[in-house]
Design an enzyme around this catalytic site. Sequence first.
Site, PDB file in Angstrom:
ATOM      1  N   HIS A  72       2.600   2.604  -6.118  1.00  0.00           N
ATOM      2  CA  HIS A  72       1.664   2.924  -4.771  1.00  0.00           C
ATOM      3  C   HIS A  72       1.842   4.004  -3.683  1.00  0.00           C
ATOM      4  O   HIS A  72       2.955   4.311  -4.070  1.00  0.00           O
ATOM      5  CB  HIS A  72       1.573   1.847  -3.487  1.00  0.00           C
ATOM      6  CG  HIS A  72       1.148   0.287  -3.640  1.00  0.00           C
ATOM      7  ND1 HIS A  72       0.549  -0.863  -3.279  1.00  0.00           N
ATOM      8  CD2 HIS A  72       0.220   0.031  -4.758  1.00  0.00           C
ATOM      9  CE1 HIS A  72       0.032  -1.584  -3.397  1.00  0.00           C
ATOM     10  NE2 HIS A  72      -0.850  -0.687  -4.465  1.00  0.00           N
ATOM     11  N   PRO A 294      13.266  -9.667   4.578  1.00  0.00           N
ATOM     12  CA  PRO A 294      12.101  -8.499   3.022  1.00  0.00           C
ATOM     13  C   PRO A 294      11.176  -7.140   4.014  1.00  0.00           C
ATOM     14  O   PRO A 294      10.467  -7.045   3.350  1.00  0.00           O
ATOM     15  CB  PRO A 294      10.304 -10.008   3.440  1.00  0.00           C
ATOM     16  CG  PRO A 294      11.112 -10.743   4.166  1.00  0.00           C
ATOM     17  CD  PRO A 294      12.125 -10.871   5.053  1.00  0.00           C
ATOM     18  N   LYS A 298      13.933  -4.468   0.377  1.00  0.00           N
ATOM     19  CA  LYS A 298      15.058  -3.987  -0.082  1.00  0.00           C
ATOM     20  C   LYS A 298      16.158  -4.881  -1.362  1.00  0.00           C
ATOM     21  O   LYS A 298      16.573  -4.294  -1.653  1.00  0.00           O
ATOM     22  CB  LYS A 298      16.418  -3.792   1.312  1.00  0.00           C
ATOM     23  CG  LYS A 298      15.228  -2.091   1.179  1.00  0.00           C
ATOM     24  CD  LYS A 298      14.862  -1.171   0.308  1.00  0.00           C
ATOM     25  CE  LYS A 298      14.189   0.234   1.953  1.00  0.00           C
ATOM     26  NZ  LYS A 298      13.318   0.851   0.270  1.00  0.00           N
ATOM     27  N   TYR A 386      11.892   4.080   2.692  1.00  0.00           N
ATOM     28  CA  TYR A 386      10.971   2.676   1.291  1.00  0.00           C
ATOM     29  C   TYR A 386      10.883   3.323   0.626  1.00  0.00           C
ATOM     30  O   TYR A 386      10.733   1.845  -0.273  1.00  0.00           O
ATOM     31  CB  TYR A 386       9.130   2.778   2.185  1.00  0.00           C
ATOM     32  CG  TYR A 386       8.581   1.406   1.972  1.00  0.00           C
ATOM     33  CD1 TYR A 386       8.484   0.428   2.887  1.00  0.00           C
ATOM     34  CD2 TYR A 386       7.920   1.882   1.711  1.00  0.00           C
ATOM     35  CE1 TYR A 386       7.476  -0.785   2.425  1.00  0.00           C
ATOM     36  CE2 TYR A 386       6.701   0.421   0.962  1.00  0.00           C
ATOM     37  CZ  TYR A 386       7.084  -0.892   1.423  1.00  0.00           C
ATOM     38  OH  TYR A 386       6.140  -1.879   1.082  1.00  0.00           O
TER      39      TYR A 386
END
Length: 394
Positions: A72, A294, A298, A386
Amino acid sequence: MHTQVGIIGAGPAGLLLAHLLHLKGIDAVVLETRSREDIEATIRAGVLEQGTVDLLEESGVGERMRREGMRHEGVVLRFGGESHRIPLAELTGGRAITVYAQHEVIRDLVKARLDCGGRILFGVRDVSLLDLDTQRPKLRFHDGEGALQELDCDYIAGCDGFHGVSRPSIPSRLRREFTRVYPFGWFGVLVEAPSVTEELIYAYHERGFALVSTRSPQIQRLYLQCNPNDETGHWPDGRVWEELHARLAGTDGFRLTEGRIFQKSVIAMRSFVVEPMRHGRLFLAGDAAHIVPPTGAKGLNLAVADVRLLAQALTEFYASGSAALLERYSETALRRVWRAEHFSWWMTSMLHHFHDETPFHHRLQLSQLRYVTSSRAAATMLAENYVGLPFGET
């Protein structure tokens, strides 16, 4: 028995550490209380940072991940009935995430371990750690046949999770624990339905948070913010769909495709860190040392970063006799841990409804979301964290 490194726990941290050490010719034995079938069947989500993907590929266990994982290059924040895409790869020089479930990573690592003749002792019980402040620490346990065994080690790696025996083996007077328990949890469902999104959707709504992710083209993983003490029986299928549609509704026509729900679970949410991550010849890694909510994806990635660092330190010791990296392991690992803790807390605080929330707080959350989705600098901060900061950067 004797080994160079005794590893407690056959989760991602313990298995990857054993694999990395094997590649450097360092012997290790992994102890696991559950059976192989149990650890490979425990279904958990997995969002892999770029560094995690690279390490798995470089170490020779990434072939199935490359074939079946879904890369992604963006993530979607949805609020006010509209979706806003954060272009992760564009903002981070091509770095992205890969969606590949944690139990699939475990299957790959178990296979690699057994294919090379590595030792994993499944079904052990009553594990205890002895002589940690000496040069010959030991692991005592009952094996799968019930016989008492003792494993002499040079070092011990505690990779047995939050409820394991490793962390409590550090005297309480020598460790400091930091905890934040969140007043909500996640209600998760697995759904047999076609995908409605190519990238993860994080949705903020006054009724609570929602997350839409894809496990495969025909299996979707959906989450709803819920009471942390909730039970799956309180959520019949009709209520699940009603709440998901409400929290994801908007003027853009986005709508989930309903399907057969075949798994339900409730996930509690907390942040936790223990300092230091080392005592004598015991080193903690993964959930034994830290827990993150969550929201920031991580948990697995922090475990990978820990054991990469520990494997490097042990490799240096056995190659040169220098313990310099081992001495710095806890300090170095904790810098990345606290960065991930902050990011996970920040994402959680921005996207969830709090029980004591006031209209003032709600407006602050919306302001933060608008800023993150309209400012390239703010979006870059989210994207960098991220997809995972490069190893060595905190």
